[in-house]
Design a protein around this motif. Structure first.
Motif, PDB file in Angstrom:
ATOM      1  N   LEU A  42       0.882  -1.160   0.000  1.00 50.21           N
ATOM      2  CA  LEU A  42       0.000   0.000   0.000  1.00 50.21           C
ATOM      3  C   LEU A  42       0.920   1.210   0.000  1.00 50.21           C
ATOM      4  O   LEU A  42       1.556   1.529   1.010  1.00 50.21           O
ATOM      5  N   ALA A  43       1.049   1.868  -1.154  1.00 49.88           N
ATOM      6  CA  ALA A  43       2.061   2.916  -1.324  1.00 49.88           C
ATOM      7  C   ALA A  43       1.429   4.283  -1.502  1.00 49.88           C
ATOM      8  O   ALA A  43       0.527   4.468  -2.318  1.00 49.88           O
ATOM      9  N   SER A  44       1.931   5.250  -0.740  1.00 46.80           N
ATOM     10  CA  SER A  44       1.428   6.615  -0.801  1.00 46.80           C
ATOM     11  C   SER A  44       2.582   7.572  -1.066  1.00 46.80           C
ATOM     12  O   SER A  44       3.614   7.515  -0.405  1.00 46.80           O
ATOM     13  N   ALA A  45       2.412   8.452  -2.054  1.00 51.72           N
ATOM     14  CA  ALA A  45       3.419   9.465  -2.360  1.00 51.72           C
ATOM     15  C   ALA A  45       2.762  10.585  -3.142  1.00 51.72           C
ATOM     16  O   ALA A  45       1.733  10.393  -3.779  1.00 51.72           O
ATOM     17  N   GLN A  46       3.363  11.754  -3.106  1.00 46.79           N
ATOM     18  CA  GLN A  46       2.841  12.887  -3.862  1.00 46.79           C
ATOM     19  C   GLN A  46       2.822  12.571  -5.350  1.00 46.79           C
ATOM     20  O   GLN A  46       3.599  11.764  -5.841  1.00 46.79           O
ATOM     21  N   THR A  47       1.908  13.236  -6.058  1.00 53.44           N
ATOM     22  CA  THR A  47       1.873  13.087  -7.499  1.00 53.44           C
ATOM     23  C   THR A  47       3.161  13.643  -8.098  1.00 53.44           C
ATOM     24  O   THR A  47       3.777  14.553  -7.552  1.00 53.44           O
ATOM     25  N   GLY A  48       3.573  13.072  -9.220  1.00 49.08           N
ATOM     26  CA  GLY A  48       4.773  13.543  -9.897  1.00 49.08           C
ATOM     27  C   GLY A  48       6.066  13.059  -9.281  1.00 49.08           C
ATOM     28  O   GLY A  48       7.129  13.606  -9.556  1.00 49.08           O
ATOM     29  N   THR A  49       5.997  12.003  -8.449  1.00 48.66           N
ATOM     30  CA  THR A  49       7.212  11.512  -7.788  1.00 48.66           C
ATOM     31  C   THR A  49       7.641  10.138  -8.297  1.00 48.66           C
ATOM     32  O   THR A  49       8.482   9.486  -7.681  1.00 48.66           O
ATOM     33  N   MET A 175     -10.252 -13.243 -10.662  1.00 47.67           N
ATOM     34  CA  MET A 175      -8.823 -13.546 -10.581  1.00 47.67           C
ATOM     35  C   MET A 175      -8.546 -14.586  -9.503  1.00 47.67           C
ATOM     36  O   MET A 175      -9.358 -14.788  -8.599  1.00 47.67           O
ATOM     37  N   PRO A 176      -7.385 -15.250  -9.580  1.00 49.45           N
ATOM     38  CA  PRO A 176      -7.013 -16.185  -8.518  1.00 49.45           C
ATOM     39  C   PRO A 176      -6.923 -15.456  -7.180  1.00 49.45           C
ATOM     40  O   PRO A 176      -6.470 -14.309  -7.110  1.00 49.45           O
ATOM     41  N   ALA A 177      -7.354 -16.107  -6.102  1.00 52.49           N
ATOM     42  CA  ALA A 177      -7.290 -15.495  -4.780  1.00 52.49           C
ATOM     43  C   ALA A 177      -5.847 -15.278  -4.351  1.00 52.49           C
ATOM     44  O   ALA A 177      -5.539 -14.311  -3.641  1.00 52.49           O
ATOM     45  N   LYS A 178      -4.966 -16.174  -4.797  1.00 53.55           N
ATOM     46  CA  LYS A 178      -3.558 -16.060  -4.443  1.00 53.55           C
ATOM     47  C   LYS A 178      -2.844 -15.224  -5.501  1.00 53.55           C
ATOM     48  O   LYS A 178      -2.585 -15.672  -6.616  1.00 53.55           O
ATOM     49  N   ARG A 179      -2.531 -14.002  -5.149  1.00 49.83           N
ATOM     50  CA  ARG A 179      -1.864 -13.083  -6.081  1.00 49.83           C
ATOM     51  C   ARG A 179      -1.230 -11.974  -5.262  1.00 49.83           C
ATOM     52  O   ARG A 179      -1.517 -11.805  -4.075  1.00 49.83           O
ATOM     53  N   GLN A 180      -0.383 -11.190  -5.919  1.00 48.14           N
ATOM     54  CA  GLN A 180       0.234 -10.035  -5.272  1.00 48.14           C
ATOM     55  C   GLN A 180      -0.600  -8.803  -5.585  1.00 48.14           C
ATOM     56  O   GLN A 180      -0.983  -8.579  -6.736  1.00 48.14           O
ATOM     57  N   ASN A 181      -0.888  -7.987  -4.570  1.00 48.40           N
ATOM     58  CA  ASN A 181      -1.719  -6.794  -4.748  1.00 48.40           C
ATOM     59  C   ASN A 181      -0.922  -5.543  -4.423  1.00 48.40           C
ATOM     60  O   ASN A 181      -0.301  -5.451  -3.366  1.00 48.40           O
ATOM     61  N   LEU A 182      -0.953  -4.578  -5.340  1.00 52.20           N
ATOM     62  CA  LEU A 182      -0.210  -3.332  -5.170  1.00 52.20           C
ATOM     63  C   LEU A 182      -1.162  -2.157  -5.335  1.00 52.20           C
ATOM     64  O   LEU A 182      -1.805  -2.007  -6.380  1.00 52.20           O
ATOM     65  N   LEU A 183      -1.278  -1.325  -4.310  1.00 54.12           N
ATOM     66  CA  LEU A 183      -2.151  -0.153  -4.357  1.00 54.12           C
ATOM     67  C   LEU A 183      -1.296   1.106  -4.255  1.00 54.12           C
ATOM     68  O   LEU A 183      -0.560   1.280  -3.290  1.00 54.12           O
TER      69      LEU A 183
END
Length: 421
Positions: A42-49, A175-183
């Motif tokens: 779960l990744a948070s950063a300013q826009t344009g970075t 989708m398969p339940a087992k997967r990597q999730n990136l937000l």
């Protein structure tokens, strides 16, 4: 810290070098190793970075290290809330995968689906999509999500709000339940984090900057003015300031059209971009704006996310957004990648509650002024309806960033508030 020290392959390093990047941004430095370790993020950063490269580079590394499957099923799905952002992410993936054997494609609505279906049938490793078109083509049997190993929600807060939530839940079930999730996003509300917790597995929280912050080099300013005089003030600011590239946000599609027409009548080349425009018209307007043939792009919040316009100097909130987080995304179109920018907000009396909502979110007081000749009358004005009906009295709103190469303000003002606050 270098990109090589992050463990990226020579082929990816070559692509990064070709784009002119030498040192990873904070979000890239923190996110790439976690993604390579196959953790949910779960990744948070300013826009344009550099958030896009933050997930694209490690995904390409993971996929390129695995055996190439003959039929090339979709192994990574990247979902975005807008067509423009989908196209931009796809272009980044193509550039970074130039020296490796990875196929990618983008699908979104508003254009003929037949070429998209033909591309999918040839096999795709990474698919970038908007939810509606994805579900449509899946329903036609044009694609399968049974082999997805990595899911990315770009601008995840918008992807998970009520407008997309139903579609997202349908897609998750395909989708398969087992997967990597990136937000990835610039803003995450507590509600969104709670919702995401329902399908993330022991996620790692990656924050390059505090949540809901704006770029330091964006000069934010509020001008108080009567609603009826906002067009006149915009024309004066752009004309006398000799601004050559300005992105203006309106709350409604009809408002965007009206302002664009008024600017053109005053010899300021402008184009409107919103959800009622055809994809061809949207692409043409954005291309003209980037190349300089269109001086002003007037947009609804469709442009608040994903539009990467290098060195965009000026953003104007013709009307403030209802949701404070959207202000962060709007002004994030300027002040990108360390550049400076100017974000002006034209605020009528009925929008002051939105200002307070933005200030609460940002934890700062926005500098406010009245320009000479545009003093508010103090009289109540008729409230316009937005594209969904009467505007809701919701104190949640947005804000904006920036200047770059701006000329001195030629207007005298009565300031209330510290510009540096």
């Amino acid at each position: 810290m270098s990109f090589k020290s992050l463990g990226l392959s020579d082929a990816l390093l070559k692509a990064v070098d070709k784009k002119g990047y030498n040192t990873p941004s904070p979000i890239q430095e923190k996110a790439i190793p976690q993604i390579l370790e196959r953790k949910d993020v779960l990744a948070s950063a300013q826009t344009g970075t550099g958030k896009t490269a933050g997930f694209t580079l490690p995904i390409l590394q993971i996929l390129s290290q695995a055996p190439v499957l003959r039929k090339r099923p979709v192994r990574t799905l990247v979902l975005t809330p807008t067509r423009e952002l989908a196209a931009q992410v796809y272009e980044n993936i193509k550039e970074y995968s130039e020296f490796i054997d990875i196929r990618s494609a983008v699908i979104f609505g508003g254009v003929n689906a037949k070429p998209q279906i033909a591309t999918l049938r040839n096999g795709v490793d990474i698919l970038v999509a908007t939810p509606g078109r994805l579900l449509d083509l899946h329903g036609q049997g044009a694609l399968s999500l049974n082999s997805v190993e990595i899911l990315v929600l770009d601008e995840a807060d918008r992807m998970l709000d009520m407008g997309f939530l139903r579609d997202i839940k349908r897609i998750l079930n395909l989708m398969p339940a087992k997967r990597q999730n990136l937000l990835f996003s610039a803003t995450f509300s507590k509600e969104i984090k709670k919702l995401a917790g329902g399908f993330l597995h022991h996620p790692v929280l990656v924050e390059a900057t505090p949540e809901n912050t704006t770029a330091e080099k964006v000069d934010q300013q509020v001008y108080r003015v009567d609603k009826s005089r906002k067009p006149e003030l915009v024309i004066k600011l752009i004309g006398e300031g000799e601004w050559q590239q300005v992105l203006i946000f309106t709350r409604t599609k009809h408002g965007a059209n009206r302002l664009s027409e008024k600017l053109n009548k005053n010899d300021i080349t402008a184009a409107a971009i919103h959800g009622n425009k055809s994809q061809g018209a949207r692409t043409k307007a954005l291309d003209g704006f980037k190349k300089g043939s269109v001086r002003v792009l007037v947009a609804t919040d469709i442009a608040a996310r994903g539009l990467d316009i290098p060195l965009l100097p000026h953003v104007i909130n013709f009307e403030l957004p209802n949701v404070p987080e959207d202000y962060v995304h709007r002004i994030g179109r300027t002040g990108r990648a360390g550049a400076s920018g100017e974000a002006l907000s034209l605020v009528s009396q009925d929008e002051m509650e939105y200002v307070r909502g933005i200030e609460k979110l940002l934890g700062l007081k926005l500098p406010s002024a009245v320009l000479e000749g545009f003093e508010p009358s103090g009289k109540p004005e008729k409230d316009e309806e937005d594209d969904r009906g009467p505007r809701q009295r919701n104190p949640r709103s947005k804000a904006k960033q920036g200047t770059g190469n701006k000329k001195p303000n030629r207007f005298k003002s009565r300031s209330s508030g510290n510009r540096n606050s």
